[in-house]
Write an enzyme that holds these catalytic residues in place. Structure first.
Site, PDB file in Angstrom:
ATOM      1  N   ASP A   9       4.114   4.095 -10.225  1.00 31.86           N
ATOM      2  CA  ASP A   9       2.693   4.417 -10.247  1.00 31.86           C
ATOM      3  C   ASP A   9       1.943   3.343 -11.049  1.00 31.86           C
ATOM      4  O   ASP A   9       2.230   3.133 -12.225  1.00 31.86           O
ATOM      5  CB  ASP A   9       2.566   5.796 -10.921  1.00 31.86           C
ATOM      6  CG  ASP A   9       1.137   6.281 -11.000  1.00 31.86           C
ATOM      7  OD1 ASP A   9       0.212   5.483 -10.766  1.00 31.86           O
ATOM      8  OD2 ASP A   9       0.951   7.473 -11.314  1.00 31.86           O
ATOM      9  N   ASP A  33      -7.067   4.261  -5.447  1.00 30.47           N
ATOM     10  CA  ASP A  33      -8.416   4.234  -6.036  1.00 30.47           C
ATOM     11  C   ASP A  33      -8.679   5.548  -6.789  1.00 30.47           C
ATOM     12  O   ASP A  33      -9.091   5.545  -7.963  1.00 30.47           O
ATOM     13  CB  ASP A  33      -9.415   4.062  -4.871  1.00 30.47           C
ATOM     14  CG  ASP A  33     -10.787   3.613  -5.332  1.00 30.47           C
ATOM     15  OD1 ASP A  33     -10.935   3.342  -6.537  1.00 30.47           O
ATOM     16  OD2 ASP A  33     -11.701   3.539  -4.490  1.00 30.47           O
ATOM     17  N   SER A 116      -4.349  -2.294   1.187  1.00 31.51           N
ATOM     18  CA  SER A 116      -4.582  -1.984   2.611  1.00 31.51           C
ATOM     19  C   SER A 116      -3.437  -1.239   3.300  1.00 31.51           C
ATOM     20  O   SER A 116      -3.561  -0.892   4.479  1.00 31.51           O
ATOM     21  CB  SER A 116      -4.896  -3.246   3.436  1.00 31.51           C
ATOM     22  OG  SER A 116      -6.201  -3.681   3.162  1.00 31.51           O
ATOM     23  N   GLY A 118      -2.272   1.695   2.829  1.00 37.13           N
ATOM     24  CA  GLY A 118      -2.391   3.157   2.855  1.00 37.13           C
ATOM     25  C   GLY A 118      -3.361   3.572   3.932  1.00 37.13           C
ATOM     26  O   GLY A 118      -3.154   3.321   5.130  1.00 37.13           O
TER      27      GLY A 118
HETATM   28  P1  ADP Z   1      -6.027   1.153   1.144  1.00 39.41           P
HETATM   29  O1  ADP Z   1      -7.277   1.923   1.454  1.00 39.41           O
HETATM   30  O2  ADP Z   1      -6.303  -0.257   0.680  1.00 39.41           O
HETATM   31  O3  ADP Z   1      -5.021   1.246   2.234  1.00 39.41           O
HETATM   32  P2  ADP Z   1      -4.599   3.178  -0.419  1.00 39.41           P
HETATM   33  O4  ADP Z   1      -4.895   3.639  -1.795  1.00 39.41           O
HETATM   34  O5  ADP Z   1      -4.774   4.178   0.680  1.00 39.41           O
HETATM   35  O6  ADP Z   1      -5.491   1.863  -0.193  1.00 39.41           O
HETATM   36  O7  ADP Z   1      -3.120   2.619  -0.345  1.00 39.41           O
HETATM   37  C1  ADP Z   1      -2.728   1.348  -0.828  1.00 39.41           C
HETATM   38  C2  ADP Z   1      -1.309   1.438  -1.313  1.00 39.41           C
HETATM   39  O8  ADP Z   1      -1.318   2.003  -2.623  1.00 39.41           O
HETATM   40  C3  ADP Z   1      -0.402   2.319  -0.475  1.00 39.41           C
HETATM   41  O9  ADP Z   1       0.837   1.643  -0.280  1.00 39.41           O
HETATM   42  C4  ADP Z   1      -0.212   3.554  -1.339  1.00 39.41           C
HETATM   43  O10 ADP Z   1       1.055   4.156  -1.130  1.00 39.41           O
HETATM   44  C5  ADP Z   1      -0.282   2.940  -2.712  1.00 39.41           C
HETATM   45  N1  ADP Z   1      -0.588   3.866  -3.825  1.00 39.41           N
HETATM   46  C6  ADP Z   1      -1.208   5.059  -3.807  1.00 39.41           C
HETATM   47  N2  ADP Z   1      -1.262   5.566  -5.054  1.00 39.41           N
HETATM   48  C7  ADP Z   1      -0.666   4.660  -5.871  1.00 39.41           C
HETATM   49  C8  ADP Z   1      -0.367   4.596  -7.262  1.00 39.41           C
HETATM   50  N3  ADP Z   1      -0.728   5.572  -8.086  1.00 39.41           N
HETATM   51  N4  ADP Z   1       0.284   3.527  -7.747  1.00 39.41           N
HETATM   52  C9  ADP Z   1       0.654   2.510  -6.931  1.00 39.41           C
HETATM   53  N5  ADP Z   1       0.419   2.495  -5.616  1.00 39.41           N
HETATM   54  C10 ADP Z   1      -0.231   3.569  -5.075  1.00 39.41           C
END
Ligand code: ADP
Length: 313
Positions: A9, A33, A116, A118
């Protein structure tokens, strides 16, 4: 190592800066985010409201508030639309602009999520490939420690064919308990002293420093390129050269072997010169490394992606 891949995380990272995969409003959202805003507290949103948004591929900075990092760098990745709309170039600029900003802020360490990959839908292996190559390209000029965070379920960072080939090689070569016993029996039949092949001797009694110097000049690598290819910092290279007794870690030696494009035997020799044990067939990471060096896919990005995919980092 200037860059590494870590599962976890991003809000728990103690790096000088963490990067947020934000949206153009910078006013918070889901995924990473949302997690960053929750963990940083409401003051973050207040500062974000003063920034006037952020364009795709660009980056802006705020303080870290309740997080352990000093800065949060907010960047906006591309929305995947099939790959024909400049997505890769935009994603690269997210990494480049965030790294440049981190450097300007004097950060010594920075952690990235997989931008990007996610909600924005970028295919995960391609997102990893772009992330690592953009980071690796940048690090030739920088001493920053960069971490790429993988979050959630099991993530495979190599393509299906590569994954299957490595898996098969592991199953045929990794010496587990049963195989060790089999080997022991085979060794019983072997003439005395032939149970284990001796590692090849270093060339002409070279020291590690001499080998590094020779290989660097044979390949006509400048220091920047050597550091980039080996995933080591310039200061580490300086130490290797100036202190003959300096002890390198296994991953640093593997990085050098990769930079020098050595085959499996050469990589083993370099480990030996560094005073480290040779590749072991009972260690998963070593078996994967053997596969990569034997099959000529030993650039540092492939090594990291393969080790990560098999939980061997
Ligand atoms: P985007 O809109 O740019 O795709 P997301 O937040 O949906 O952004 O996802 C981007 C990446 O961050 C994904 O691989 C997701 O699994 C990851 N992610 C989500 N939460 C966390 C976290 N707490 N720490 C690290 N990575 C995370």
């Amino acid at each position: 190592m200037p860059f590494n891949i870590v599962r976890g995380d991003i809000t728990k990272m103690n790096t000088d800066a963490i990067v947020n995969a934000a949206n153009t409003t910078l006013l918070g959202g889901g995924g990473v985010d949302g997690a960053i805003h929750r963990a940083a507290g409401p003051e973050l949103l207040k500062e974000c409201m003063t920034l006037g948004g952020c364009k795709m591929g660009q980056a802006k900075v705020t303080k870290g508030y309740d997080l352990s990092c000093k800065y949060i760098i907010h960047t906006v990745g591309p929305i995947w639309n099939g790959g024909g709309f400049g997505e890769e170039q935009i994603l690269r600029s997210c990494y480049k602009n965030s790294l440049e900003l981190a450097e300007q802020l004097g950060c010594r360490s920075v952690a990235f999520p997989l931008i990007s990959a996610g909600v924005y839908g970028y295919p995960i292996q391609q997102a990893i490939e772009v992330a690592l190559s953009a980071i690796n390209e940048y690090l030739g000029d920088s001493e920053m420690q960069v971490t790429l965070m993988m979050f959630g379920g099991r993530i495979v960072a190599v393509n299906d064919t590569e994954f299957e080939s490595i898996k098969q090689y592991i199953s045929e070569n990794l010496v587990g308990q049963f195989a060790t016993r089999r080997r022991r029996h085979a060794a019983d039949d072997a003439p005395a002293g032939q149970e284990q092949a001796a590692p090849p001797p270093p060339r002409g009694g070279e020291t590690l420093v001499q080998a590094v110097t020779r290989l660097t000049s044979e390949l006509e690598l400048d220091d920047k390129e050597l550091c980039r290819r080996a995933n080591i910092s310039g200061s580490l290279l300086g130490k290797i050269r100036s202190d003959g007794r300096f002890r390198l870690t296994r991953s640093e030696v593997i990085g050098l072997a990769s930079a020098f494009d050595l085959d499996c035997e050469g990589a083993g020799q370099l480990l030996q010169l560094a005073g480290l044990p040779p590749f072991s067939m009972s260690d998963r990471a070593d078996v994967i490394l053997r596969y990569l060096f034997e099959n000529d896919c030993c650039d540092i990005l492939t090594i990291n992606r393969a080790l990560f995919s098999f939980d061997a980092l």
